[in-house]
Structure formats: structure tokens, C-alpha cells
Design a protein around this motif. Sequence first.
Motif, PDB file in Angstrom:
ATOM      1  N   LEU A 198       5.561 -13.221   2.333  1.00  9.36           N
ATOM      2  CA  LEU A 198       6.324 -12.007   2.601  1.00  9.36           C
ATOM      3  C   LEU A 198       6.362 -11.716   4.104  1.00  9.36           C
ATOM      4  O   LEU A 198       7.391 -11.256   4.625  1.00  9.36           O
ATOM      5  N   GLN A 199       5.267 -11.985   4.797  1.00  9.82           N
ATOM      6  CA  GLN A 199       5.267 -11.817   6.251  1.00  9.82           C
ATOM      7  C   GLN A 199       6.241 -12.781   6.916  1.00  9.82           C
ATOM      8  O   GLN A 199       6.935 -12.415   7.870  1.00  9.82           O
ATOM      9  N   LEU A 244       2.851  -0.593   3.398  1.00  9.29           N
ATOM     10  CA  LEU A 244       2.470  -1.764   4.187  1.00  9.29           C
ATOM     11  C   LEU A 244       1.834  -2.819   3.287  1.00  9.29           C
ATOM     12  O   LEU A 244       1.165  -2.491   2.305  1.00  9.29           O
ATOM     13  N   LEU A 245       2.040  -4.090   3.635  1.00 12.38           N
ATOM     14  CA  LEU A 245       1.384  -5.165   2.897  1.00 12.38           C
ATOM     15  C   LEU A 245      -0.140  -5.031   3.009  1.00 12.38           C
ATOM     16  O   LEU A 245      -0.656  -4.607   4.047  1.00 12.38           O
ATOM     17  N   ASP A 265       0.856  -1.185   0.000  1.00 12.50           N
ATOM     18  CA  ASP A 265       0.000   0.000   0.000  1.00 12.50           C
ATOM     19  C   ASP A 265       0.895   1.240   0.000  1.00 12.50           C
ATOM     20  O   ASP A 265       1.464   1.612   1.032  1.00 12.50           O
ATOM     21  N   LEU A 266       1.004   1.904  -1.140  1.00 16.00           N
ATOM     22  CA  LEU A 266       1.900   3.044  -1.270  1.00 16.00           C
ATOM     23  C   LEU A 266       1.354   4.309  -0.643  1.00 16.00           C
ATOM     24  O   LEU A 266       2.037   5.344  -0.639  1.00 16.00           O
ATOM     25  N   ASP A 318       6.655  -7.172   6.239  1.00 20.27           N
ATOM     26  CA  ASP A 318       5.360  -6.522   6.423  1.00 20.27           C
ATOM     27  C   ASP A 318       5.367  -5.119   5.824  1.00 20.27           C
ATOM     28  O   ASP A 318       4.344  -4.629   5.337  1.00 20.27           O
ATOM     29  N   PHE A 319       6.539  -4.474   5.866  1.00 13.03           N
ATOM     30  CA  PHE A 319       6.709  -3.146   5.293  1.00 13.03           C
ATOM     31  C   PHE A 319       7.730  -3.225   4.159  1.00 13.03           C
ATOM     32  O   PHE A 319       8.673  -3.999   4.218  1.00 13.03           O
ATOM     33  N   SER A 320       7.522  -2.405   3.157  1.00  9.43           N
ATOM     34  CA  SER A 320       8.436  -2.400   2.022  1.00  9.43           C
ATOM     35  C   SER A 320       9.757  -1.758   2.409  1.00  9.43           C
ATOM     36  O   SER A 320       9.775  -0.642   2.954  1.00  9.43           O
ATOM     37  N   PRO A 321      10.884  -2.407   2.148  1.00 11.08           N
ATOM     38  CA  PRO A 321      12.177  -1.757   2.399  1.00 11.08           C
ATOM     39  C   PRO A 321      12.387  -0.631   1.390  1.00 11.08           C
ATOM     40  O   PRO A 321      11.848  -0.659   0.284  1.00 11.08           O
ATOM     41  N   PRO A 322      13.157   0.390   1.743  1.00  9.81           N
ATOM     42  CA  PRO A 322      13.426   1.476   0.791  1.00  9.81           C
ATOM     43  C   PRO A 322      14.339   1.006  -0.332  1.00  9.81           C
ATOM     44  O   PRO A 322      15.006  -0.025  -0.231  1.00  9.81           O
TER      45      PRO A 322
END
Length: 219
Positions: free
Chosen positions: A135-136, A111-112, A104-105, A141-145
Amino acid sequence: RSDQREETVLPLGLTVWCAGTAPVPFVNELLSQLSPEARYQDGRVKVDQWMRAPVNDTALLGSVIVLGDAAAYDEGDGELLPATAQVAGQAGAYVARILSRGFDLETTPPLLPCIDPDLQDTCDVFYDPQLTRWLQFRGLDFSPPFKFLNLGMLAYTGGGEALSQVQIGDVPLLSIGGSVSYLLWRSVYLMKQVATRNRVLVTFDWWKSQLFGRDITRL
């Protein structure tokens, strides 16, 4: 002013013009629709760690993603990443991953989707519960930069020779020049083609130029 312009004739035999590059007009049009803080001083679009451009409405965050030569990305050290194909390729692969994984951008960090069981009814048609659980399990759970991995530089110098500097991040592996470096340059060039058809056409063009010389009729 145009009415005060002076013209002078300079006799010469060879002109070498060195000029910088500027974003295409579309980028300026895009910047006019974005938040004022999105404009970098050289006309590129500032992006955050997830390649998102600043927008006027926070509800639209993540709706505009910018990468490649049009993006001004700072990894946190105060210096922008160079506008090279290597940076653009890695940024493109990164954006493809976060989009295909459904992050979710609109959230920071992204977040997933649907990780709350009570909200799964709100998931869109692209939601993949198995992918989300995988992915969890990996702690995503959160997108890495986005992080750029410098793999070095290749430069063709003419005459069947090139310069090569191969590295992984800040660790240098190989620095060579000459015909061996030229073979490495051509090998990487072929590998980076997006389709087998392109590789065949490029190889055929190289052989044609080697046998008959370069076509200069359209220069």
C-alpha cells in the motif's frame, strides 16, 4: 392531544398511502450515545469522509462507523448522497477495504499501521507487513476518503418493462426503456445477489410466477 381527537368516517373504494421513511429505533438510541453534532435533521447520523460518526470522546474516534440508509454523508457539495442500495453497496465495500488494510481510524486522515519501524512492537496481531509495504508503494500511506461513483438507475415499471439510465459518474452511456431495459434490470438484480444459492432461488421464483402467477395468499 388524544382526548381532543376527532374521528371521521370517509367512504372510499381505494386508498393509496404515500409516506416517508424514518430510521429504525436503534439509530435514535445510537444518536443518544454520540456527540450532539452527529444528529442530522432527518434523524440520520452524520459521518465524515471516512464514514466515521462523531463521538463524545476523541479517543474513541473511528469506533463507530455508519453507512447505508442510517448515514448522512456530504461529499462536500452541500448535498447528501441518496439513501439507495447503490450508495450503501459502495460504502460497504469502501469500509471493508479500509478495515482489511488496517488503517488507524483514530487518526485524521486514517494512517497505515506500523509504518514507523520503531513502533512495530505495538502492532496488533492483524498487522500484515507485506500488505502495508504494498500500500505504501501505491502511495496509500493515508486512507483516501469515500467517493461515490454514480452508475445510473434502474426502475421496474411493470408489465415486463423497465427504465434504465446507465452512466459512469457524470458521463451518460445509455438511456432506454421497455423490454430490453427489463432484461437489463433483471440481469443486474441477479448479479447483485450475494450467493449462487440466492441467484438460483430468485430465478426459480421468477419462473414460478411466470408459469403459475404471483402468490397473493399472504397479501
